[in-house]
Design an enzyme around this catalytic site. Sequence first.
Site, PDB file in Angstrom:
ATOM      1  N   SER A  93      -5.212  -4.197  -5.272  1.00 17.34           N
ATOM      2  CA  SER A  93      -6.084  -4.684  -6.345  1.00 17.34           C
ATOM      3  C   SER A  93      -7.121  -5.650  -5.798  1.00 17.34           C
ATOM      4  O   SER A  93      -6.868  -6.380  -4.833  1.00 17.34           O
ATOM      5  CB  SER A  93      -5.251  -5.388  -7.421  1.00 17.34           C
ATOM      6  OG  SER A  93      -6.086  -5.988  -8.395  1.00 17.34           O
ATOM      7  N   LYS A 124      -0.239  -7.946  -4.422  1.00 21.03           N
ATOM      8  CA  LYS A 124      -1.196  -6.905  -4.043  1.00 21.03           C
ATOM      9  C   LYS A 124      -1.780  -7.145  -2.660  1.00 21.03           C
ATOM     10  O   LYS A 124      -2.082  -6.202  -1.930  1.00 21.03           O
ATOM     11  CB  LYS A 124      -2.301  -6.809  -5.093  1.00 21.03           C
ATOM     12  CG  LYS A 124      -1.843  -6.177  -6.407  1.00 21.03           C
ATOM     13  CD  LYS A 124      -1.247  -4.802  -6.184  1.00 21.03           C
ATOM     14  CE  LYS A 124      -1.099  -3.998  -7.470  1.00 21.03           C
ATOM     15  NZ  LYS A 124      -0.444  -2.687  -7.238  1.00 21.03           N
ATOM     16  N   TYR A 184       0.524 -11.538  -9.198  1.00 24.59           N
ATOM     17  CA  TYR A 184      -0.037 -10.210  -8.983  1.00 24.59           C
ATOM     18  C   TYR A 184      -0.928 -10.193  -7.740  1.00 24.59           C
ATOM     19  O   TYR A 184      -0.863  -9.272  -6.915  1.00 24.59           O
ATOM     20  CB  TYR A 184      -0.830  -9.816 -10.234  1.00 24.59           C
ATOM     21  CG  TYR A 184      -1.388  -8.427 -10.246  1.00 24.59           C
ATOM     22  CD1 TYR A 184      -0.565  -7.320 -10.473  1.00 24.59           C
ATOM     23  CD2 TYR A 184      -2.752  -8.204 -10.089  1.00 24.59           C
ATOM     24  CE1 TYR A 184      -1.098  -6.041 -10.520  1.00 24.59           C
ATOM     25  CE2 TYR A 184      -3.290  -6.937 -10.135  1.00 24.59           C
ATOM     26  CZ  TYR A 184      -2.455  -5.856 -10.348  1.00 24.59           C
ATOM     27  OH  TYR A 184      -2.987  -4.586 -10.391  1.00 24.59           O
TER      28      TYR A 184
END
Length: 299
Positions: free
Chosen positions: A148, A165, A161
């Site tokens: 991401s 990632k 997150y």
Amino acid sequence: MGKMLSGKVAVITGSGGGIGRELALAFAAHGASVVVNDPGKTGKGDPSAHVVVAEITAAGGKAAANTDSVADWASAGRIVDCALSNFGRIDCVVNNAGIVRDNFFFNMSLDEWRAVLDVHLNGSFYVARAAAQHFKAQNSGAYVHMTSASGLIGNVGQANYSAAKMGIVGLSKSIALDMAKYNVRSNCIVPWAWTSMTSNIPETAENRPSIEKMKRMHPARIAPLTVFLASDAASNVSGQIFGVRANEIYLFSQIRMIRSVQRGDGWTPETIAEHAMPAFEASFFANLPAAALTPWDPI
């Protein structure tokens, strides 16, 4: 439509909906036998994986459903075993499964941190590792990992997150290096798409324009590049980071040294303040979220 994946067997995690579902449909359409992995259920309470398998088989494709979690070593192994028991081999792993537990860093709980790391980073390792011995033995294989821009660039309210990632990028590079001599490839994709997972991103004044753009980006746009990276046509592509944003495909840079300063007598904190930092300052990167670097409309 060509059959770039004819005869191949692919495991696609988190493929009961969103990007994963589109990948499973595309892989099957291109001739692959697909393990549709997802522990989730539809709004009607049906297992999502079984619903997608039914779609694939209705279209004449081959697929098997699996509802194990990627976030556990033993259950991740069963996902790979599902490919072997149903189709006799495994040629590709797409690490797509993901969850979000967004919160500002100063409010983030231990549970929010662990849950996201367990699915994204640990889950990617577990499933990739379960397939590794089979890839090594057959001297071939492909990994495609979904990363991401939140990790590569940064985003507000997504420390868990973003860390997971970015960790996947490091994992992919290590796999690409460690398994190159066995003709095994590993690449990452940054997908821009509006799905049930991205719909949970907390809106702020900064990211609201970006979210409105994302709502126009269909997850099916991610499938062509993923199919290519799983195919023999990508035999010379490994250790790379790509992005897909509607009809755009990006190749991302990777971390490299960009400037250097030195002193023959070494450094002190004072000389770093006086010399090193002023020399570096012109090359500093602005502290901006990912959305600020894609201000143009999706093409």
